[in-house]
Design a protein around this motif. Structure first.
Motif, short mmCIF file in Angstrom:
data_model
loop_
_atom_site.label_atom_id
_atom_site.label_comp_id
_atom_site.label_asym_id
_atom_site.label_seq_id
_atom_site.Cartn_x
_atom_site.Cartn_y
_atom_site.Cartn_z
N ILE A 313 0.86 -1.18 0.00
CA ILE A 313 0.00 0.00 0.00
C ILE A 313 0.90 1.23 0.00
CG2 ILE A 313 -1.79 1.30 1.20
CD1 ILE A 313 -2.74 -1.26 2.47
N VAL A 314 0.72 2.09 -1.01
CA VAL A 314 1.50 3.31 -1.15
C VAL A 314 0.58 4.43 -1.59
CG1 VAL A 314 3.45 4.44 -2.30
CG2 VAL A 314 3.57 2.01 -1.80
N GLY A 315 0.54 5.52 -0.84
CA GLY A 315 -0.20 6.70 -1.27
C GLY A 315 -1.67 6.45 -1.54
N GLY A 316 -2.33 5.67 -0.70
CA GLY A 316 -3.75 5.45 -0.86
C GLY A 316 -4.12 4.47 -1.96
N HIS A 328 -1.90 -4.81 -10.77
CA HIS A 328 -3.10 -4.03 -10.44
C HIS A 328 -2.74 -2.88 -9.53
CE1 HIS A 328 -5.81 -7.25 -11.94
NE2 HIS A 328 -4.91 -8.07 -11.41
N CYS A 329 -3.55 -1.83 -9.61
CA CYS A 329 -3.47 -0.69 -8.71
C CYS A 329 -4.89 -0.39 -8.24
CB CYS A 329 -2.85 0.52 -9.40
SG CYS A 329 -2.95 2.06 -8.45
N TYR A 330 -5.22 -0.82 -7.01
CA TYR A 330 -6.57 -0.65 -6.48
C TYR A 330 -6.64 0.58 -5.58
CZ TYR A 330 -7.07 -5.58 -7.83
OH TYR A 330 -7.10 -6.77 -8.52
N ASP A 331 -7.68 1.36 -5.72
CA ASP A 331 -7.92 2.44 -4.78
C ASP A 331 -8.22 1.86 -3.41
OD1 ASP A 331 -9.97 4.37 -3.34
OD2 ASP A 331 -8.87 5.61 -4.76
N LEU A 332 -7.53 2.32 -2.39
CA LEU A 332 -7.66 1.74 -1.06
C LEU A 332 -9.08 1.87 -0.53
CD1 LEU A 332 -6.34 0.44 1.44
CD2 LEU A 332 -5.70 2.74 2.19
N GLU A 333 -9.74 2.98 -0.79
CA GLU A 333 -11.07 3.24 -0.22
C GLU A 333 -12.18 2.57 -1.01
OE1 GLU A 333 -11.91 4.88 2.57
OE2 GLU A 333 -9.82 5.27 3.11
N ASP A 359 11.72 4.07 -3.17
CA ASP A 359 12.02 5.31 -3.89
C ASP A 359 11.07 5.54 -5.07
OD1 ASP A 359 13.39 7.64 -4.36
OD2 ASP A 359 14.99 6.70 -5.52
N GLY A 360 9.77 5.36 -4.83
CA GLY A 360 8.78 5.62 -5.86
C GLY A 360 8.64 4.53 -6.91
N ALA A 376 5.30 3.75 -8.94
CA ALA A 376 4.27 3.65 -7.90
C ALA A 376 3.32 4.83 -7.99
CB ALA A 376 4.93 3.58 -6.52
N LYS A 377 2.44 4.76 -8.98
CA LYS A 377 1.46 5.82 -9.18
C LYS A 377 0.25 5.23 -9.89
CE LYS A 377 3.67 7.29 -13.51
NZ LYS A 377 4.32 8.42 -14.22
N PRO A 378 -0.91 5.88 -9.80
CA PRO A 378 -2.12 5.29 -10.38
C PRO A 378 -2.15 5.26 -11.90
CG PRO A 378 -2.61 7.32 -9.16
CD PRO A 378 -1.18 7.03 -8.95
N THR A 379 -1.22 5.95 -12.56
CA THR A 379 -1.08 5.85 -14.01
C THR A 379 -0.04 4.79 -14.32
OG1 THR A 379 -1.62 8.18 -14.30
CG2 THR A 379 -0.56 7.06 -16.14
N TYR A 380 -0.41 3.77 -15.06
CA TYR A 380 0.47 2.63 -15.28
C TYR A 380 1.71 3.02 -16.07
CZ TYR A 380 2.17 -1.83 -17.11
OH TYR A 380 2.95 -2.89 -17.44
#
Length: 423
Positions: A313-316, A328-333, A359-360, A376-380
């Motif tokens: 889990i990184v940055g929500g 996959h990158c799932y929104d935590l909420e 380091d990102g 490590a960001k929501p844009t692949y």
């Protein structure tokens, strides 16, 4: 039933932990999070290799690191000999090897899967689980401090996978799973003597290594159990549990795990996440309640593909790699998948590796020896594909002081940038 043998005052860590150490399965936090900056982005079997040393037998466990020493478990084919190995960090030289004999037959899916658990370190001692062969403690010079060979045989066609953990003066081990006979139970022993402090019996099992984290100012141990009975109806699905690590007392439970559990739990921002494997479910639940907190679930994905390695889990956002190699990158909420990748990256290999964030970047080791690197960001964004030729592996990465340690079926590798900068 929880059995308390003797009281113990606990602290989170009894020995100072160096930021550069990787002392346990999934690192200092148990969640694959690394605070370092000088980790190489690219490598191969020739580029940025500080050293590699051959291993006598293949295995699935991940190395752990403390100071100038690296520790790794290994078993021979059939599991009649199970070993803890200690290597010199400087050059990979084998400093010592301690081997435990176990002539009894232990069921397993593969004849080389008898050393799945990683050791755990505190700077003075290494505690290791050898499955049915027992739980052992050695000092850093290789002397046996204590052993527990009275924990019972663990009987499952898939073997076992949980690594021990340290919490204050406790060494905690999930003993299981047992499919047809024997106990499924959490065990806490005094890490200095091996004496039982508490036990907590459970009705079902999993392969997960527990996570100890602080929830609302209280230390909690998170651990999932698969559904109680094979092919059980939906109302008997498994739970994610929270326990008091000082006593083993159950604090809360959340229902919704409908298949085998191989991954470790995750926790951030008041939310716990657990993902089952074998086509099973995934859930997120807001913590803070007691008893049955299923009503506090934020989301539930009832079915997916196989999952073996754990996410981060990184940055929500919850980053995860399915066994088939789809990230996959799932929104935590909300649980919404932000990436929705329709093509497996790299060479399309599968993975049992758990993600590491540094380091990102997100790093994951694939079963063909590749390491994929994502932003490590929501844009692949795929940043790199690093391959060790002809080096299959079921392990995960360990990172310490700018170096990446990779255990394959053939070698233990140390990856380091050619011009490493001081931190």
């Amino acid at each position: 039933m929880t059995k308390t043998v003797l009281p113990l005052i606990l602290f989170a860590f009894s020995t100072p932990l160096l930021a550069a150490d990787w002392p346990a399965w999934r690192g200092p936090t148990g969640q694959g999070l690394c605070e370092e900056k000088n980790v190489p982005l690219t490598w191969s079997d020739k580029e940025n290799v500080k050293w590699k040393v051959p291993l006598a037998n293949p295995g699935n466990s991940t190395p752990v690191v403390w100071g100038d020493k690296i520790f790794l478990t290994q078993a021979n084919t059939g599991g009649t000999e199970r070993s803890l190995l200690c290597f010199a960090r400087a050059d990979g030289k084998l400093l010592w090897q301690k081997t435990v004999a176990y002539p009894q037959k232990e069921r397993n899916w593969n004849e080389t899967w008898y050393a799945n658990a990683s050791p755990v370190l505190d700077g003075e001692r290494a505690v290791v689980s050898f499955g049915s062969a027992g739980m052992y403690c050695f000092d850093f010079q290789g002397n046996e401090v204590w052993k527990r060979t009275d924990l019972g045989a663990w009987d499952h066609s898939f073997g076992n996978g949980a690594s021990p953990m340290l919490y204050g003066d406790l060494a905690i081990l999930w003993c299981g799973p047992n499919e047809n006979k024997g106990r499924n139970y959490l065990l806490a022993v005094n890490k200095k003597t091996g004496e039982t402090v508490w036990e907590a019996d459970q009705t079902s099992g999993s392969w997960s290594t527990p996570l100890i984290t602080k929830v609302g100012g209280q230390d909690q141990l998170l651990l999932p159990y698969s559904k109680d009975v094979k092919d059980a109806p939906e109302d008997r699905t498994g739970f994610l549990y929270g326990f008091d690590p000082q006593t083993g007392k159950e604090l809360w439970r959340c229902q919704g795990l409908n298949s085998y559990c191989y991954t470790s739990p995750l926790y951030a921002d008041g939310v716990a996440v657990m993902m089952a494997g074998y086509g099973g479910s995934a859930l997120a639940v807001k913590l803070g309640g007691a008893g049955d907190i299923t009503a506090s679930r934020l989301w539930l994905h009832p079915k997916a593909t196989q999952r073996v390695g754990s996410g981060v889990i990184v940055g929500g956002h919850v980053y995860m790699m399915d066994e088939n190699g789809v990230p996959h990158c799932y929104d935590l909420e909300t649980g919404t998948d932000q990436w929705k990748v329709d093509k497996r990256p790299g060479s399309g290999a599968s993975t049992w590796g758990s993600l590491v964030h540094v380091d990102g970047r997100l790093l994951v080791l694939m079963r063909n020896g590749e390491t994929l690197v994502f932003a490590a960001k929501p844009t692949y964004e795929l940043l790199g594909v690093n391959k060790l030729a002809n080096e299959p592996t079921n392990s995960s990465l360990a990172i310490s002081n700018g170096q990446i340690f990779i255990r394959t079926f053939k070698h233990l590798w140390c990856i380091e940038a050619a011009e490493k900068k001081p931190q």
